[in-house]
Write a protein that holds these residues in place. Structure first.
Motif, PDB file in Angstrom:
ATOM      1  N   TRP A 156     -23.023 -38.910 -28.400  1.00  0.00           N
ATOM      2  CA  TRP A 156     -22.400 -40.030 -29.106  1.00  0.00           C
ATOM      3  C   TRP A 156     -21.110 -40.452 -28.412  1.00  0.00           C
ATOM      4  O   TRP A 156     -20.890 -41.647 -28.161  1.00  0.00           O
ATOM      5  N   TYR A 157     -20.242 -39.496 -28.120  1.00  0.00           N
ATOM      6  CA  TYR A 157     -18.981 -39.837 -27.462  1.00  0.00           C
ATOM      7  C   TYR A 157     -19.219 -40.473 -26.091  1.00  0.00           C
ATOM      8  O   TYR A 157     -18.489 -41.392 -25.692  1.00  0.00           O
ATOM      9  N   PHE A 158     -20.225 -39.986 -25.378  1.00  0.00           N
ATOM     10  CA  PHE A 158     -20.528 -40.526 -24.043  1.00  0.00           C
ATOM     11  C   PHE A 158     -20.947 -41.988 -24.138  1.00  0.00           C
ATOM     12  O   PHE A 158     -20.420 -42.855 -23.424  1.00  0.00           O
ATOM     13  N   VAL A 159     -21.900 -42.266 -25.027  1.00  0.00           N
ATOM     14  CA  VAL A 159     -22.390 -43.638 -25.194  1.00  0.00           C
ATOM     15  C   VAL A 159     -21.293 -44.535 -25.758  1.00  0.00           C
ATOM     16  O   VAL A 159     -21.090 -45.668 -25.296  1.00  0.00           O
ATOM     17  N   ALA A 160     -20.567 -44.044 -26.763  1.00  0.00           N
ATOM     18  CA  ALA A 160     -19.496 -44.833 -27.375  1.00  0.00           C
ATOM     19  C   ALA A 160     -18.416 -45.178 -26.349  1.00  0.00           C
ATOM     20  O   ALA A 160     -17.892 -46.302 -26.344  1.00  0.00           O
ATOM     21  N   GLY A 161     -18.081 -44.230 -25.485  1.00  0.00           N
ATOM     22  CA  GLY A 161     -17.055 -44.482 -24.485  1.00  0.00           C
ATOM     23  C   GLY A 161     -17.415 -45.630 -23.564  1.00  0.00           C
ATOM     24  O   GLY A 161     -16.604 -46.534 -23.324  1.00  0.00           O
ATOM     25  N   PHE A 162     -18.643 -45.633 -23.078  1.00  0.00           N
ATOM     26  CA  PHE A 162     -19.055 -46.721 -22.182  1.00  0.00           C
ATOM     27  C   PHE A 162     -19.237 -48.025 -22.946  1.00  0.00           C
ATOM     28  O   PHE A 162     -18.975 -49.107 -22.400  1.00  0.00           O
ATOM     29  N   ALA A 163     -19.665 -47.944 -24.202  1.00  0.00           N
ATOM     30  CA  ALA A 163     -19.774 -49.156 -25.021  1.00  0.00           C
ATOM     31  C   ALA A 163     -18.405 -49.786 -25.234  1.00  0.00           C
ATOM     32  O   ALA A 163     -18.244 -51.020 -25.153  1.00  0.00           O
ATOM     33  N   VAL A 164     -17.402 -48.954 -25.512  1.00  0.00           N
ATOM     34  CA  VAL A 164     -16.036 -49.458 -25.701  1.00  0.00           C
ATOM     35  C   VAL A 164     -15.521 -50.087 -24.412  1.00  0.00           C
ATOM     36  O   VAL A 164     -14.875 -51.150 -24.439  1.00  0.00           O
ATOM     37  N   LEU A 165     -15.809 -49.470 -23.278  1.00  0.00           N
ATOM     38  CA  LEU A 165     -15.392 -50.043 -21.995  1.00  0.00           C
ATOM     39  C   LEU A 165     -16.043 -51.408 -21.767  1.00  0.00           C
ATOM     40  O   LEU A 165     -15.385 -52.356 -21.303  1.00  0.00           O
ATOM     41  N   MET A 166     -17.318 -51.537 -22.100  1.00  0.00           N
ATOM     42  CA  MET A 166     -18.009 -52.812 -21.914  1.00  0.00           C
ATOM     43  C   MET A 166     -17.466 -53.873 -22.870  1.00  0.00           C
ATOM     44  O   MET A 166     -17.261 -55.025 -22.482  1.00  0.00           O
ATOM     45  N   LEU A 167     -17.218 -53.499 -24.120  1.00  0.00           N
ATOM     46  CA  LEU A 167     -16.717 -54.462 -25.095  1.00  0.00           C
ATOM     47  C   LEU A 167     -15.325 -54.974 -24.720  1.00  0.00           C
ATOM     48  O   LEU A 167     -15.007 -56.148 -24.945  1.00  0.00           O
ATOM     49  N   ALA A 168     -14.505 -54.100 -24.171  1.00  0.00           N
ATOM     50  CA  ALA A 168     -13.125 -54.484 -23.836  1.00  0.00           C
ATOM     51  C   ALA A 168     -13.006 -55.113 -22.457  1.00  0.00           C
ATOM     52  O   ALA A 168     -11.922 -55.601 -22.106  1.00  0.00           O
ATOM     53  N   SER A 169     -14.084 -55.112 -21.685  1.00  0.00           N
ATOM     54  CA  SER A 169     -13.985 -55.569 -20.291  1.00  0.00           C
ATOM     55  C   SER A 169     -13.680 -57.061 -20.176  1.00  0.00           C
ATOM     56  O   SER A 169     -13.096 -57.494 -19.175  1.00  0.00           O
ATOM     57  N   ASP A 170     -14.061 -57.860 -21.172  1.00  0.00           N
ATOM     58  CA  ASP A 170     -13.803 -59.306 -21.110  1.00  0.00           C
ATOM     59  C   ASP A 170     -12.374 -59.647 -21.500  1.00  0.00           C
ATOM     60  O   ASP A 170     -11.683 -60.375 -20.785  1.00  0.00           O
ATOM     61  N   SER A 171     -11.931 -59.113 -22.635  1.00  0.00           N
ATOM     62  CA  SER A 171     -10.610 -59.484 -23.153  1.00  0.00           C
ATOM     63  C   SER A 171      -9.490 -58.563 -22.697  1.00  0.00           C
ATOM     64  O   SER A 171      -8.319 -58.938 -22.746  1.00  0.00           O
ATOM     65  N   HIS A 172      -9.849 -57.339 -22.266  1.00  0.00           N
ATOM     66  CA  HIS A 172      -8.845 -56.324 -21.905  1.00  0.00           C
ATOM     67  C   HIS A 172      -7.895 -56.047 -23.069  1.00  0.00           C
ATOM     68  O   HIS A 172      -6.719 -55.716 -22.863  1.00  0.00           O
ATOM     69  N   ALA A 173      -8.415 -56.172 -24.278  1.00  0.00           N
ATOM     70  CA  ALA A 173      -7.583 -56.001 -25.467  1.00  0.00           C
ATOM     71  C   ALA A 173      -7.729 -54.587 -26.026  1.00  0.00           C
ATOM     72  O   ALA A 173      -8.792 -53.967 -25.935  1.00  0.00           O
ATOM     73  N   LEU A 174      -6.643 -54.099 -26.612  1.00  0.00           N
ATOM     74  CA  LEU A 174      -6.663 -52.820 -27.316  1.00  0.00           C
ATOM     75  C   LEU A 174      -6.950 -53.069 -28.794  1.00  0.00           C
ATOM     76  O   LEU A 174      -6.392 -54.002 -29.388  1.00  0.00           O
ATOM     77  N   SER A 175      -7.810 -52.256 -29.372  1.00  0.00           N
ATOM     78  CA  SER A 175      -8.154 -52.403 -30.777  1.00  0.00           C
ATOM     79  C   SER A 175      -8.112 -51.049 -31.478  1.00  0.00           C
ATOM     80  O   SER A 175      -8.651 -50.068 -30.949  1.00  0.00           O
ATOM     81  N   PRO A 176      -7.510 -50.975 -32.668  1.00  0.00           N
ATOM     82  CA  PRO A 176      -7.515 -49.704 -33.407  1.00  0.00           C
ATOM     83  C   PRO A 176      -8.918 -49.222 -33.722  1.00  0.00           C
ATOM     84  O   PRO A 176      -9.169 -48.012 -33.755  1.00  0.00           O
ATOM     85  N   TRP A 177      -9.842 -50.164 -33.917  1.00  0.00           N
ATOM     86  CA  TRP A 177     -11.188 -49.771 -34.336  1.00  0.00           C
ATOM     87  C   TRP A 177     -12.017 -49.200 -33.197  1.00  0.00           C
ATOM     88  O   TRP A 177     -12.901 -48.378 -33.423  1.00  0.00           O
ATOM     89  N   THR A 178     -11.751 -49.636 -31.954  1.00  0.00           N
ATOM     90  CA  THR A 178     -12.491 -49.052 -30.827  1.00  0.00           C
ATOM     91  C   THR A 178     -12.012 -47.636 -30.517  1.00  0.00           C
ATOM     92  O   THR A 178     -12.653 -46.921 -29.746  1.00  0.00           O
ATOM     93  N   MET A 179     -10.889 -47.255 -31.095  1.00  0.00           N
ATOM     94  CA  MET A 179     -10.451 -45.865 -31.047  1.00  0.00           C
ATOM     95  C   MET A 179     -10.918 -45.126 -32.294  1.00  0.00           C
ATOM     96  O   MET A 179     -11.532 -44.056 -32.225  1.00  0.00           O
ATOM     97  N   GLY A 180     -10.628 -45.719 -33.463  1.00  0.00           N
ATOM     98  CA  GLY A 180     -10.843 -45.015 -34.717  1.00  0.00           C
ATOM     99  C   GLY A 180     -12.295 -44.779 -35.074  1.00  0.00           C
ATOM    100  O   GLY A 180     -12.675 -43.659 -35.447  1.00  0.00           O
ATOM    101  N   LEU A 181     -13.129 -45.805 -34.971  1.00  0.00           N
ATOM    102  CA  LEU A 181     -14.523 -45.661 -35.384  1.00  0.00           C
ATOM    103  C   LEU A 181     -15.305 -44.661 -34.535  1.00  0.00           C
ATOM    104  O   LEU A 181     -15.995 -43.789 -35.083  1.00  0.00           O
ATOM    105  N   PRO A 182     -15.244 -44.735 -33.195  1.00  0.00           N
ATOM    106  CA  PRO A 182     -15.987 -43.742 -32.403  1.00  0.00           C
ATOM    107  C   PRO A 182     -15.550 -42.311 -32.675  1.00  0.00           C
ATOM    108  O   PRO A 182     -16.393 -41.409 -32.795  1.00  0.00           O
TER     109      PRO A 182
END
Length: 205
Positions: A156-182
């Protein structure tokens, strides 16, 4: 005196060998689940009171560093008590083994944060995903002394980590939820595995 030192070293080596082949019962499911809840609380607090995490990365990461510190402290205290209760004379060797398995990932995460902050602050958006990937490696390293099904949490952590990287790759934004939810889901999954797994039967030889 030399014979005594050799005898003590042999005893330590024997204990270490026994610890390698013994299932570790030092992680308490309730405390692991509580760390997941703490991740959700931190994410909610930052969502409500930190208007622009990307514009204030120091506050964002200090909040998560403080959360991680509290979580590690909770797990450490519980680990000490449970290990003495379940492992008796092997307690110290079992704790040493557990720390040894996860320590490289933890140290890598801390050094990676310092390096990106000092030399490439524009890439800090990658840190949440990279941290999750490193946690997955720490979980996989611990599989040999924990229930095999704990690998699901590592996956789960492995997949979530790469998913978070892909989601943030466009905006380069930090989000509490991409840390908290995974982390919340990962810790709750880990707690469920520890609670339902069948002890020695479910641990690798």
């Amino acid at each position: 005196m030399r014979d005594l030192d050799k005898a003590l070293a042999d005893i330590f080596a024997i204990r270490s060998q026994i610890a390698v082949g013994t299932a570790f019962h030092g992680y308490g499911p309730a405390v692991v689940a509580a760390t997941g809840g703490l991740a959700l609380v931190t994410a909610a607090c930052q969502f409500l009171w930190l208007d622009d995490p990307t514009g204030h990365p120091l506050i964002f990461f200090l909040g998560w560093a403080a959360t991680a510190f509290v979580c590690v402290g909770m797990i450490w205290i519980e680990m000490q008590a449970r290990s003495r209760r379940h492992h008796s004379g092997l307690s110290d060797a079992m704790i040493h083994q557990a720390v040894e398995q996860f320590l490289p990932a933890g140290v890598a995460g801390a050094l990676l944060a310092v390096m990106l902050w000092k030399f490439a602050p524009e890439t800090l958006w990658m840190l949440p995903g990279l941290w999750q990937v490193l946690v997955s490696l720490g979980v996989f390293a611990s599989v040999r002394s924990l229930p095999r099904t704990v690998a699901f949490a590592g996956a789960w952590y492995f997949v979530a980590g790469f998913a978070v990287l892909m989601l943030a790759s466009d905006s380069h934004a930090l989000s509490p939820w991409t840390m908290g939810l995974p982390f919340a889901i990962g810790q709750l999954l880990m707690a469920a595995v520890l609670h339902f797994a069948s002890g020695d039967i479910d641990v690798e030889d």
